[in-house]
Every structure is written in structure tokens, then in C-alpha cells.
Design a protein around this motif. Structure first.
Motif, PDB file in Angstrom:
ATOM      1  N   PHE A  79      -5.022   3.690  -5.812  1.00 33.39           N
ATOM      2  CA  PHE A  79      -4.845   2.251  -6.066  1.00 33.39           C
ATOM      3  C   PHE A  79      -5.351   1.420  -4.904  1.00 33.39           C
ATOM      4  O   PHE A  79      -5.612   0.226  -5.052  1.00 33.39           O
ATOM      5  CB  PHE A  79      -3.361   1.939  -6.306  1.00 33.39           C
ATOM      6  CG  PHE A  79      -2.558   1.901  -5.030  1.00 33.39           C
ATOM      7  CD1 PHE A  79      -2.209   3.070  -4.379  1.00 33.39           C
ATOM      8  CD2 PHE A  79      -2.206   0.692  -4.450  1.00 33.39           C
ATOM      9  CE1 PHE A  79      -1.514   3.042  -3.172  1.00 33.39           C
ATOM     10  CE2 PHE A  79      -1.502   0.647  -3.247  1.00 33.39           C
ATOM     11  CZ  PHE A  79      -1.162   1.837  -2.609  1.00 33.39           C
ATOM     12  N   LEU A 241       2.483  -1.749  -1.347  1.00 34.17           N
ATOM     13  CA  LEU A 241       2.385  -1.363  -2.761  1.00 34.17           C
ATOM     14  C   LEU A 241       3.654  -1.786  -3.498  1.00 34.17           C
ATOM     15  O   LEU A 241       3.600  -2.461  -4.531  1.00 34.17           O
ATOM     16  CB  LEU A 241       2.187   0.152  -2.872  1.00 34.17           C
ATOM     17  CG  LEU A 241       2.444   0.763  -4.249  1.00 34.17           C
ATOM     18  CD1 LEU A 241       1.386   0.327  -5.249  1.00 34.17           C
ATOM     19  CD2 LEU A 241       2.495   2.280  -4.181  1.00 34.17           C
ATOM     20  N   SER A 344       0.991  11.778  -1.906  1.00 29.81           N
ATOM     21  CA  SER A 344       1.750  10.520  -1.859  1.00 29.81           C
ATOM     22  C   SER A 344       2.022   9.973  -3.258  1.00 29.81           C
ATOM     23  O   SER A 344       2.837   9.066  -3.428  1.00 29.81           O
ATOM     24  CB  SER A 344       0.991   9.464  -1.049  1.00 29.81           C
ATOM     25  OG  SER A 344       0.837   9.894   0.273  1.00 29.81           O
TER      26      SER A 344
END
Ligand SMILES: Cc1ncc(COP(=O)(O)O)c(C=O)c1O
Length: 393
Positions: A79, A241, A344
Motif C-alpha cells: 500500500f 496507515l 507486516s
């Protein structure tokens, strides 16, 4: 099936969050809209998949597990592709105005109209890998010079990926937080522009742009979901995030927004510690977590401003949860799709697996049979050699 996910290994801080409007003042709806309008025009833009892991949900006795898979994002693997590259464009746009008095549109930057000017501008950042890859890619796309600082534990494969986009990659002695400090000092001394995903006092614009860029992902999720999920588990590094996702969800769904649960590694749990102390708090990293993207000891103040008003729970999990969660996604049971997820990516999923089978945690986190759980699979195999090693172990 879930023997590896001991609920006893989870630390849970339930948090009485503050009230406020940070969800729409730190990153405004206009910030999100402007970033989406730009990023969705980039070559290769496509919404990433939102999977429903029905078999897993059934075995966890919840209604739905929704997994947003960011592995395919722009071919960069995470992302982060949405944040650093977009913030790079915004820095260049501002600098063209400040230095050359040119009012450039972002489309002008993309077309190379100002290439002779942008190539004199150097963009710099520290990274665990994914943010640097995004910045290097963006600098190349928008025609600027790029320097990336990495710490001693960032894998050579991740460094190579950044060099492949033309960045000068500099390895320092120390951890992520040291690399942020060195990048900052060198930038000040050389007149370079820091494009960081974390904020500090008097440095807030690029990290705001980074978080606005992540909104593309949240917007894609929102387009696919009605009604909203009941819970969202968001993994935290510096918190950008998590803050971006919960701000965008809150802007869309208001009080119907899902309960926000932050998940961090035990070895770098600065947000969890901030929640316990109810104030922004750093932790000292003594050992690198396998969740490389989450290995941050200093939270982003901007992100914390949002999380302290939006998050209800903070979890800290051991590294031992990660390999089993990655393998579970790689080789799912029943009809669930096989998903390539990096270290992650699976923090939130690993946490919900452990929570769901423990009556006390279920109760404390409000998990019920009807719960719809959203998790963000924030990366694919961004270090392929490490991914293969973990999956075959
Ligand atoms: C794959 C991945 N997931 C999650 C995160 C955490 O993001 P943040 O540092 O904004 O909290 C990162 C950060 O680098 C990452 O690379």
C-alpha cells in the motif's frame, strides 16, 4: 489448526479514546479527494482485491473476515506505493512554486513539462523498505533525484528494489529511528527535501500527503462494503496507515464506523505504549521484529492525534504469530483463496485468529458470531527470498 496462536501471548490495552475531530481536520476530505483524483490517473492503477475468507471466518466463529490484499499495488508490492510517490509529487509542485515561481499541475509533472527544473531537486527519506520503494518510484516518475537511507537490518533485496528505480541507497549503522535522524540532518545540510511517512514538530505536510494517498485504498474498500464492518484491525509502524484508514472510515461512516483495533509487534510497540501512558511515547528498539515494516519506535505525532480519538484497543503480538499466519494464507483450507502476504501484512489477521478462540479476549474486544472483521494485508512478498524461506520452513 490454530495451535500457533496462543491468546496468552497477546497484550491488550483497552483505551478510552478522547473525543475530537482530528479524523477530519488532520487529513481533510479534500486531502483524500485530491490524492485519489491524482493517483487513480497513474498508469497501472487498479483497485486491489478485497477477499472474503469464508472458511477462516467459519472456523473462527465470526460472520466474515475481509482481507484487503495490497500485494498487487502498482507492481510495488505494498500500500506504501500510494503514499510516498504522491507526497513526492506534492513536494515538487510546492518547490516549483517556491524556487522557480512556476504554478505546476500534477499532470504537468507527470508529462515531464518541468523536467529540466525538477531534476535539480533531491528528495530524501529513511525507510524499512516499502516507503522508500514508493518514493524512489515517484521520484523517477516525476523526474527528481532521490536518496534513500536504510538501517543495518534492511535486506539487500529491498535495497536492490529501490535502486532499480534510480535511487541512491545509503545504508547506515543503527535502527530505523537512527536512519530517520541521519536523513534529516543530511537533508538540512544539503538543501534536500525530506519526504517522510512520519511527522515531527514543524514537519507535517509530506506525512499528511502520504496519509492522504493511502486513502485510495480505504476508498476502494468503502466502495465494496455496505454495511460497514464491525471491527477493523490495523497494524502500526509509525501509525500513518492506521490513522489514514480510520480517518477515512470515520469520514464516510461516522458513528457507524468499525471499532478500531491497533496491532503492533512486541518488539516495537510504541502506539500500544502511548495508549497505556495516554500520551505520545517512544520505545527503544533492542531487537528487530520480523515485521520489518512495523519496526518503528517513535510514533508519528500526526497519526497519534487521530488514533487517540479513534482507536478503542491496542494490541501487542509476538513475532511467533507471523510465519503461521503467512502459511495459513499461502495454503488456505476450504475454498478460501491462496494469498501471498509478507511479514507486516499479516499482523492483524494473526491477532484476530488468536483473539477469536479466546472467550475473554472475544468479550473484551466485542467479537461476536455476527462480527465482520476487516484486516489490511498491507504487503505481498516484498522480500521474495525471505518470503520463500518462511513459507517453506
Ligand atoms: C507492509 C507495511 N505494513 C504496515 C506498515 C505500517 O505503516 P505505518 O508506519 O504508517 O504505521 C508499513 C510501514 O512501512 C509497511 O511497510
Amino acid at each position: 489448526m490454530f495451535v500457533d496462536f496462543s491468546a496468552d501471548a497477546i497484550k491488550h490495552a483497552s483505551y478510552t479514546h478522547h473525543t475530537g475531530e482530528a479524523f477530519k481536520s488532520v487529513i481533510t476530505p479534500q486531502d483524500f479527494a485530491y490524492a485519489s483524483d491524482e493517483i487513480m490517473t497513474w498508469d497501472g492503477y487498479a483497485a486491489t482485491p478485497l477477499y472474503r475468507l469464508e472458511n477462516l471466518a467459519q472456523s473462527l466463529n465470526v460472520q466474515n473476515i475481509l482481507y484487503k490484499d495490497e500485494g498487487p499495488r502498482f507492481g510495488l508490492g505494498s500500500f506504501k506505493a500510494l503514499g510516498g510517490a504522491y507526497a513526492a509529487a506534492k513536494v515538487l509542485q510546492r518547490e516549483l512554486k517556491n524556487k522557480f515561481n512556476e504554478q505546476a499541475f500534477l499532470s504537468d509533472l507527470r508529462s515531464g513539462k518541468y523536467a529540466s527544473l525538477t531534476k535539480s531537486i533531491t528528495l530524501v527519506s529513511a525507510t524499512d523498505g516499502n516507503h522508500g520503494r514508493s518514493l524512489a518510484w515517484g521520484a523517477q516518475k516525476f523526474g527528481a533525484d532521490c536518496k534513500i537511507y536504510i538501517h543495518s537490518e534492511v535486506s539487500e533485496e529491498r535495497a536492490k528494489a529501490m535502486r532499480s528505480y534510480g535511487a541512491d541507497v545509503i545504508r547506515i549503522d543503527g535502527d530505523y529511528d537512527d536512519s530517520v535522524r541521519i536523513a534529516k540532518t543530511n537533508a538540512e545540510e544539503n538543501g534536500w527535501f525530506i519526504v517522510s511517512d512520519t511527522s515531527w514538530e514543524s514537519y507535517t505536510q509530506p506525512p499528511t500527503d502520504v496519509m492522504a494517498g493511502y486513502g485510495v485504498m480505504t476508498n476502494e474498500i468503502i466502495q465494496e462494503l455496505s454495511p460497514p464492518p464491525s471491527h477493523v484491525l490495523l497494524q502500526g509502524g509509525v501509525g500513518g496507515l492506521a490513522a489514514s484508514v480510520c480517518a477515512a472510515l470515520r469520514q464516510k461512516w461516522g458513528k457507524e464506523s468499525p471499532r478500531v483495533i491497533i496491532v503492533e509487534p512486541d518488539l516495537a510497540n510504541c502506539l500500544y505504549t502511548s495508549a497505556i501512558k495516554d500520551t505520545l511515547t517512544s520505545v527503544h528498539i533492542t531487537e528487530e521484529t520480523i515485521m520489518a515494516g512495523l519496526s518503528c519506535g517513535e510514533p508519528s505525532p500526526l497519526a497519534w492525534n487521530i488514533l487517540r480519538e479513534e482507536a478503542s484497543d491496542f494490541l501487542s503480538i509476538p513475532d511467533t504469530f507471523i510465519a503461521p499466519a503467512m502459511k495459513l494464507l499461502a495454503k488456505p483450507t476450504g475454498n478460501d483463496p491462496a494469498i501471498v502476504a509478507g511479514e507486516s501484512a499479516v499482523a492483524g489477521l494473526a491477532a484476530i485468529i488468536a483473539i477469536a478462540k479466546d472467550e475473554t479476549l472475544r468479550k473484551n474486544l466485542g467479537i461476536e458470531t455476527a462480527s465482520q472483521i476487516l484486516v489490511i494485508g498491507s504487503e505481498g512478498a516484498t522480500d521474495k527470498a525471505l518470503y520463500d524461506k518462511i513459507i517453506s520452513s
